[in-house]
Design an enzyme around this catalytic site. Structure first.
Site, PDB file in Angstrom:
ATOM      1  N   ASP A   1       5.001   3.691  -0.503  1.00  0.00           N
ATOM      2  CA  ASP A   1       5.557   4.805  -1.254  1.00  0.00           C
ATOM      3  C   ASP A   1       5.678   6.065  -0.395  1.00  0.00           C
ATOM      4  OD1 ASP A   1       2.820   4.983  -1.059  1.00  0.00           O
ATOM      5  OD2 ASP A   1       2.452   5.268  -3.200  1.00  0.00           O
TER       6      ASP A   1
ATOM      7  N   ASP B   1       5.650 -11.338  -8.777  1.00  0.00           N
ATOM      8  CA  ASP B   1       5.377 -11.787  -7.410  1.00  0.00           C
ATOM      9  C   ASP B   1       4.554 -13.061  -7.360  1.00  0.00           C
ATOM     10  OD1 ASP B   1       6.608 -10.598  -5.270  1.00  0.00           O
ATOM     11  OD2 ASP B   1       4.774  -9.754  -4.441  1.00  0.00           O
TER      12      ASP B   1
END
Length: 868
Positions: A573, A211
């Site tokens: 998540d 990233d």
């Protein structure tokens, strides 16, 4: 009755490795690492297994009688339930405590007598909330289920006589956000352990998401691919465990289970030397890249042109530059997809020498390496990059074009494969004839190998991983925990499970994005007949790859909403698992005796609390979103909904805990103050309720196979979090509701301090942040309250009534209980002095005496010297 240990999978892997690494029951001591690694104990025959009984005997008997003649897949995992001798008392105690709590509430409301009515009102509200949150936490635990993969059955079904496999394809995702906070060596060890896993190389592929867009990670991955040509065959030949070289070479005396012991010593020495050189090359990469870039930049003809960062092949790096400029800085750069290792050719490629030139005998060893791909999604300030969820979705799309495996497993970069059979273990649940087709994901417990032996800050969190998750396994399944989880690609695409799935599904560009190749890959995924295949190399395909990882591809699509990992919530998540469960899918929990995966956890208190703020803040964000468990998830089972509701509101409990924890300041009031009258009966009720919750906890400890220390550490850290991180998360949520600004994502630093001689140096470093102020206030208030109580006792002992003495004793007991719970925080304040905890044990009584003496002196001064 067969114990879990006697029926777990066995057999050998493709290189003759024995069944020593087959999955059994998870061991309490299996979170291990480095020179202090312990053998995994317990298992099915230990204390943990004796409380469980087989729950699928009838199914297995029927399957055995059928002999596979019905054409169905075999039973690939075994189920165990807690024995009735333990489960029935456990359930009875829960009901008994529920009745006791209701009676207590009724009694308090009928006897609304207090010296401070506003505090009485707050305490009653707090007690009601405690009871409600306890019930939400306890109800889903009524039916714990342990599921054990059967590797022997899987090999018999999937490993064919001609040497081919029936195993499906797996795409493995690794995510890293920053090469500084998340050291490159950790990430590369994660990749190496994945490449060396025991799974057919032509049916697996590894994708690293960077990233930061930094060249150092790409070139580190290239170096890793080179070293893998030596490390991977070495692991296969000698059955190495674990297959992360850093963890393996830290072992003082690794056991050997391979078939060539006479060659092992020499091979290990050579590989170790190569690994040391590999680490040196990784450490030198920043300087190597800088020097190379300086050389190329010195040759530029336009002196006004910016100083670019250059790759080894003499081209400019499309990502982040050392000297950042527009379109080449962190947060603003083009998308990058580079295939580091192409798909291996099918068939065994046997070699006598590895590609590095070392004279190692890899005869009869498969030296092929799985596909390895570098991905750095495009970023642009005009588009929200959606944190980790955005990175995972970019990997999901890139992998769809390159390999399109039926299953996906994701890792944080600081985790590694500790048991090479882990992928096969997860596949057991996905292919099982009973629940396989309805299983969306298989979650593994998180284990850590860098935690201090006493687990001061509860990083292992055994109460959750070995208790709560097994309980959810008896419902619709465990929640997704962000790492170490295998997904069915179709479930991530938002496709319903078979029972509710419509026929002839047509992928739409409005949902998946405007990429023809991506839409075609979704159709292929629906057919579930494709595994990792060689990637095309034409220009059209490359352009398509760059498009699907671009910053704007998600815009005006269902990505992050109904497709892929969910956006706009810090805990992507939990909400992603909720969305999948809400469609009717189930999940499974897979434990292995030699833990499937290990990672690193923040052992510094401040870093740990920052992590908790993000988790708990994300949970609150989920509650105040359209993913609220009260209204979302149309196909959630009732108790699964209760579980998700508990996951989203638990931080609120901290507000009432903080109120109670700071109440000892009332000791400073000269007069007696009673929260509730009659006080004696109030205390008796409290003691009964508290005793019952710990009796329930004792039974949970027995069936979960954890220890009292695990339970106590969980209690202590919950208290620390309830006076720091959880109230901070609640405050963030209030600000979010008022300003529409979400929880700030802060990468948890994995770096240790400069003290390389101390493995746990970070543990003893205190980093003060504002969120620690309430905890400090609570600690000081209780220390002061104990000292004042001792002083009052000295002053008033001769005139106090028995009731007053009882009141003082109960108050002191509460203060001491809070002190015990905050003991890890007190150690944190001491810094390196905490290495000798006896200092704190001696220091606290001295402080109590000093406060008591000050109180007595002040009392005498006010009573005899200062006139009123």
């Amino acid at each position: 009755m067969a114990s879990p240990a006697s029926v777990a999978g066995g057999g050998e892997d493709s290189n003759g490795c024995s069944s020593l690494i087959d999955p059994l029951l998870v061991s309490r001591t299996s979170s291990i690492g480095g020179a202090e690694r312990k053998a995994a104990g317990g298992g099915g025959g230990g204390a943990k297994g004796k409380h469980w009984a087989a729950a699928d005997k009838g199914e297995r008997r029927a399957a055995k009688e059928c002999g596979g003649e019905d054409g169905r897949r075999p039973l690939l995992f075994r189920s165990y339930r807690v024995k009735g001798s333990l489960l029935h008392p456990y359930r009875a105690l829960i009901f008994a405590r529920l009745i006791a709590v209701l009676l207590f509430f009724g009694w308090r409301i009928r006897h609304n007598n207090s010296d401070i009515m506003w505090f009485w009102t707050m305490s009653v509200a707090g007690d009601v909330w405690f009871g409600f949150s306890w019930l939400l936490n306890q109800l889903p635990k009524f039916n714990p289920v342990k599921t054990i993969p059967d590797l022997t059955a899987l090999r018999q079904y999937c490993d064919l006589a001609d040497g081919s496999y029936r195993l499906p394809g797996i795409d493995v995702f690794v995510t890293t956000a920053d090469p500084i906070d998340e050291p490159v060596l950790y990430t590369m060890n994660c990749v190496l352990s994945i490449l060396a896993a025991d799974y057919p190389v032509d049916r697996s592929a590894c994708y690293l998401s960077d990233d930061s867009g930094a060249l150092i990670l790409y070139e580190a991955l290239v170096e890793t691919a080179k070293f893998a040509t030596l490390w991977v065959p070495f692991c296969r030949k000698h059955c190495i465990e674990p297959r992360s070289p850093e963890s393996y070479f830290e072992l003082e005396a690794p056991s050997y289970t391979g078939s060539a012991p006479e060659e092992f010593k020499n091979d290990s020495r050579i590989v170790h030397l190569e690994y040391d050189e590999f680490k040196v090359r990784l450490e030198a990469l920043p300087e190597t890249i800088r020097k190379r870039s300086d050389v190329y930049n010195s040759m530029k003809t336009d002196q006004g042109a910016p100083n670019a960062t250059w790759m080894a092949n003499g081209t400019q790096w499309p990502g982040t530059w050392i000297e950042p400029i527009e379109n080449h800085r962190k947060g603003h750069h083009a998308g990058i997809v580079k295939v580091v290792l192409d798909h291996p050719i099918r068939g065994h490629n046997l070699s006598l020498k590895d590609s590095t030139g070392n004279n190692l005998n890899f005869n009869a060893t498969d030296v092929r390496i799985p596909m390895l791909v570098y991905v750095s999604r495009g970023k642009n300030p005009n588009y929200d990059h959606n944190k980790k969820a955005g990175a995972l979705n970019a990997q999901l799309r890139a992998s769809a074009l390159l390999s399109n495996a039926q299953f996906i497993i994701n890792f944080d970069c600081d985790h590694y494969i500790n048991n090479s059979q882990a992928f096969r273990a997860a596949i057991c649940f996905m292919l099982d004839q009973r629940e396989g087709d309805n299983t969306a994901f298989v979650q593994f417990p998180q284990r850590f190998d860098n935690v201090d032996p006493k687990d001061r800050y509860g990083n292992h969190n055994r109460v959750f991983f070995d208790g709560t998750m097994l309980a959810l396994n008896g419902l619709q399944g465990p929640s997704y925990l962000g790492t170490g989880c295998m997904f069915r690609r179709l479930a991530l695409y938002g496709i319903d499970p078979p029972h509710w799935r419509q026929d002839n599904i047509t992928p739409e560009a409005s949902k998946f994005g405007n990429s023809i190749l991506l839409l075609e890959s979704v159709l292929e995924a629906l057919n579930q007949d494709r595994f990792a295949t060689p990637s095309p190399v034409n220009d059209i395909f490359v352009n398509e790859l760059e498009m699907v990882v671009s910053a704007s591809f998600d815009k005006e699509t269902d990505w992050g909403k109904g497709v892929g990992y969910i956006y706009d919530i810090a805990t992507e998540d939990i909400v992603t698992g909720f969305r999948i469960h809400g469609q009717g899918w189930r999940s499974m929990y897979c434990t292995m005796e030699h833990d499937a995966f290990c990672g690193t956890a923040p052992i510094n208190l401040t870093e740990r609390l920052h992590q908790i703020v993000r988790w708990s803040g994300g949970s609150l964000e989920m509650f105040f979103s359209h993913n609220n468990p009260l209204i979302g998830g149309r196909r959630l089972q009732p108790l699964q909904r209760v579980s998700y509701l508990n996951m989203t509101i638990y931080p609120v409990t901290s507000l009432f805990i903080l109120l109670y924890a700071i109440s000892p300041v009332m000791w400073l009031i000269p007069d007696e103050v009673y929260i509730q009258r009659p006080f004696t009966r109030y205390v008796v009720y409290l003691l009964v309720i508290i005793l019952m919750i710990h009796m329930i906890g004792w039974l949970e400890i027995k069936w979960a196979g954890i220890t009292w220390l695990d339970y106590w550490r969980n209690e202590q850290f919950f208290m620390i979090g309830s006076t720091s991180a959880y109230p901070t998360a609640v405050l963030h949520m209030v600000v979010n509701l008022l300003t529409k600004k979400g929880i700030h994502f802060r990468v948890t630093s994995k770096q240790t301090t400069a003290d390389t001689n101390d493995k746990f140096a970070d543990l003893y470093e205190m980093r003060w942040v504002p969120m620690l102020i309430p905890t400090m206030v609570v600690l000081v208030a209780n220390i002061g309250a104990i000292g004042v109580a001792i002083g009052k006792t000295a002053v008033y002992m001769g005139v106090w009534t028995i009731a007053q003495k009882r009141h003082a004793a109960m108050g002191l007991l509460f203060n001491m209980w809070v002190m015990f719970l905050l003991y890890p925080f007190a150690l944190a304040i001491m810094g390196r002095w905490a290495k000798r905890s006896i200092i704190l044990v001696v220091l606290l009584p001295i402080i109590f005496v000093i406060v008591a003496l000050v109180y007595v002196a002040t009392h005498i001064l006010l009573a005899n010297i200062i006139p009123f």
